[in-house]
Design a protein around this motif. Structure first.
Motif, PDB file in Angstrom:
ATOM      1  N   HIS A  37       0.834  -1.209   0.000  1.00  0.00           N
ATOM      2  CA  HIS A  37       0.000   0.000   0.000  1.00  0.00           C
ATOM      3  C   HIS A  37       0.863   1.251   0.000  1.00  0.00           C
ATOM      4  O   HIS A  37       1.836   1.338   0.747  1.00  0.00           O
ATOM      5  N   SER A  38       0.528   2.214  -0.828  1.00  0.00           N
ATOM      6  CA  SER A  38       1.243   3.489  -0.757  1.00  0.00           C
ATOM      7  C   SER A  38       0.902   4.156   0.578  1.00  0.00           C
ATOM      8  O   SER A  38      -0.171   3.961   1.139  1.00  0.00           O
ATOM      9  N   ILE A  39       1.868   4.937   1.087  1.00  0.00           N
ATOM     10  CA  ILE A  39       1.688   5.576   2.393  1.00  0.00           C
ATOM     11  C   ILE A  39       0.744   6.765   2.267  1.00  0.00           C
ATOM     12  O   ILE A  39       0.865   7.568   1.339  1.00  0.00           O
ATOM     13  N   VAL A  46      -5.991  12.793  -3.628  1.00  0.00           N
ATOM     14  CA  VAL A  46      -5.886  11.413  -4.124  1.00  0.00           C
ATOM     15  C   VAL A  46      -7.117  11.035  -4.933  1.00  0.00           C
ATOM     16  O   VAL A  46      -8.196  11.630  -4.783  1.00  0.00           O
ATOM     17  N   ASP A  47      -6.907  10.077  -5.797  1.00  0.00           N
ATOM     18  CA  ASP A  47      -8.022   9.430  -6.477  1.00  0.00           C
ATOM     19  C   ASP A  47      -8.208   8.097  -5.742  1.00  0.00           C
ATOM     20  O   ASP A  47      -7.221   7.444  -5.404  1.00  0.00           O
ATOM     21  N   PHE A  48      -9.427   7.709  -5.475  1.00  0.00           N
ATOM     22  CA  PHE A  48      -9.604   6.494  -4.673  1.00  0.00           C
ATOM     23  C   PHE A  48     -10.940   5.825  -4.969  1.00  0.00           C
ATOM     24  O   PHE A  48     -11.843   6.432  -5.572  1.00  0.00           O
ATOM     25  N   GLN A  49     -11.029   4.584  -4.527  1.00  0.00           N
ATOM     26  CA  GLN A  49     -12.314   3.896  -4.505  1.00  0.00           C
ATOM     27  C   GLN A  49     -12.593   3.486  -3.069  1.00  0.00           C
ATOM     28  O   GLN A  49     -11.673   3.133  -2.334  1.00  0.00           O
ATOM     29  N   ALA A  50     -13.860   3.558  -2.701  1.00  0.00           N
ATOM     30  CA  ALA A  50     -14.236   3.130  -1.358  1.00  0.00           C
ATOM     31  C   ALA A  50     -14.833   1.738  -1.450  1.00  0.00           C
ATOM     32  O   ALA A  50     -15.655   1.457  -2.315  1.00  0.00           O
ATOM     33  N   GLU A  51     -14.368   0.855  -0.567  1.00  0.00           N
ATOM     34  CA  GLU A  51     -14.901  -0.504  -0.544  1.00  0.00           C
ATOM     35  C   GLU A  51     -15.687  -0.696   0.736  1.00  0.00           C
ATOM     36  O   GLU A  51     -15.132  -0.546   1.837  1.00  0.00           O
ATOM     37  N   ASP A  52     -16.939  -1.008   0.590  1.00  0.00           N
ATOM     38  CA  ASP A  52     -17.802  -1.135   1.762  1.00  0.00           C
ATOM     39  C   ASP A  52     -17.414  -2.356   2.589  1.00  0.00           C
ATOM     40  O   ASP A  52     -16.985  -3.374   2.063  1.00  0.00           O
ATOM     41  N   PRO A  59     -15.911   2.180   5.621  1.00  0.00           N
ATOM     42  CA  PRO A  59     -15.427   1.668   4.335  1.00  0.00           C
ATOM     43  C   PRO A  59     -13.901   1.739   4.243  1.00  0.00           C
ATOM     44  O   PRO A  59     -13.265   2.497   4.968  1.00  0.00           O
ATOM     45  N   ARG A  60     -13.380   0.927   3.357  1.00  0.00           N
ATOM     46  CA  ARG A  60     -11.921   0.894   3.185  1.00  0.00           C
ATOM     47  C   ARG A  60     -11.511   1.684   1.953  1.00  0.00           C
ATOM     48  O   ARG A  60     -12.259   1.778   0.981  1.00  0.00           O
ATOM     49  N   LEU A  61     -10.307   2.218   2.020  1.00  0.00           N
ATOM     50  CA  LEU A  61      -9.739   2.966   0.892  1.00  0.00           C
ATOM     51  C   LEU A  61      -9.052   1.997  -0.045  1.00  0.00           C
ATOM     52  O   LEU A  61      -8.193   1.227   0.380  1.00  0.00           O
ATOM     53  N   ARG A  62      -9.403   2.040  -1.315  1.00  0.00           N
ATOM     54  CA  ARG A  62      -8.759   1.154  -2.286  1.00  0.00           C
ATOM     55  C   ARG A  62      -8.333   1.932  -3.521  1.00  0.00           C
ATOM     56  O   ARG A  62      -8.819   3.030  -3.775  1.00  0.00           O
ATOM     57  N   LYS A  63      -7.476   1.322  -4.298  1.00  0.00           N
ATOM     58  CA  LYS A  63      -7.027   1.875  -5.581  1.00  0.00           C
ATOM     59  C   LYS A  63      -6.646   3.337  -5.469  1.00  0.00           C
ATOM     60  O   LYS A  63      -7.163   4.208  -6.179  1.00  0.00           O
ATOM     61  N   LEU A  64      -5.760   3.591  -4.549  1.00  0.00           N
ATOM     62  CA  LEU A  64      -5.368   4.957  -4.247  1.00  0.00           C
ATOM     63  C   LEU A  64      -4.258   5.416  -5.197  1.00  0.00           C
ATOM     64  O   LEU A  64      -3.295   4.719  -5.412  1.00  0.00           O
TER      65      LEU A  64
END
Ligand code: ZN
Length: 205
Positions: A37-39, A46-52, A59-64
């Motif tokens: 994972h990037s720090i 940031v660009d991100f996706q939220a995973e429920d 939710p979790r941070l993904r594809k950051l």
């Protein structure tokens, strides 16, 4: 979705909880610690996706992925930026849905952060924010003693005017300050005056 990381908190086992401000909401996300994972960095866009998490937890941070601004590598400029974001984070901490005003204000500020004194940008942005929230105080009396203001004033938190002798703060010219509130442009202030205004802003929104 794009968002600014406006607050970072440590959770257990090096995991982090990040508060992100997007164009339409403020959200908190969980980020597991991991070598791949990037720090997470406070202040970054940031660009991100939220995973429920199935509704159990946040939710979790993904594809950051991070957007780069040249001034992110200048510690002085980054510190002022993070101070400004921390102020905004505490102001919006109970919010969920928000107007795009806040995101756009940050984005416009970030784009010019290395082009002028960043504390000046904070001052201009702060007045724009007070105006947007309908919190500009232009009454011609002191907040403390309620007597008429004089040619010089001093400012309380959120730029509320008072007599300098009532709050024991550095005096500023009243007309110049009220003109600044109207124009939302601090061009007539020198860097010393900007420093005074910036320090008042840092007391909170
Ligand atoms: Zn007074």
């Amino acid at each position: 979705m794009k968002g600014f990381i406006i607050e970072l908190r440590k959770a257990k086992n090096e995991d982090m909880i990040a508060m992100l401000l997007t164009s339409s909401y403020v959200g908190r996300y969980y980020r597991f610690f991991g070598a791949r994972h990037s720090i997470l960095q406070l202040g970054h866009l940031v660009d991100f996706q939220a995973e429920d998490d199935g509704g159990n937890f946040m939710p979790r941070l993904r594809k950051l992925s991070h957007f780069d601004f040249p001034w992110l590598y200048d510690n002085d400029k980054l510190l002022i930026w993070n101070n400004f974001l921390t102020l905004l984070a505490s102001h919006l901490s109970d919010s969920n849905e928000i107007n795009s005003f806040y995101y756009n204000l940050l984005l416009q500020s970030a784009k010019k952060w290395d082009k002028q004194n960043p504390k000046r940008i904070v001052c201009d942005s702060f007045v724009a924010l007070l105006e947007y929230e309908g919190r500009i105080h232009t009454q011609d009396y002191c907040y403390i003693c309620e007597q008429p203001l004089l040619d010089d004033i001093a400012l309380m938190r959120a730029f509320i005017p008072a007599h300098s002798y009532c709050i024991n703060e550095t005096p500023l010219n009243k007309k110049k300050f009220f003109d600044f509130l109207k124009s939302k442009k601090s061009i007539y202030y020198n860097d010393g005056e900007i420093e005074i205004l910036y320090n008042i802003i840092m007391k909170g929104l």
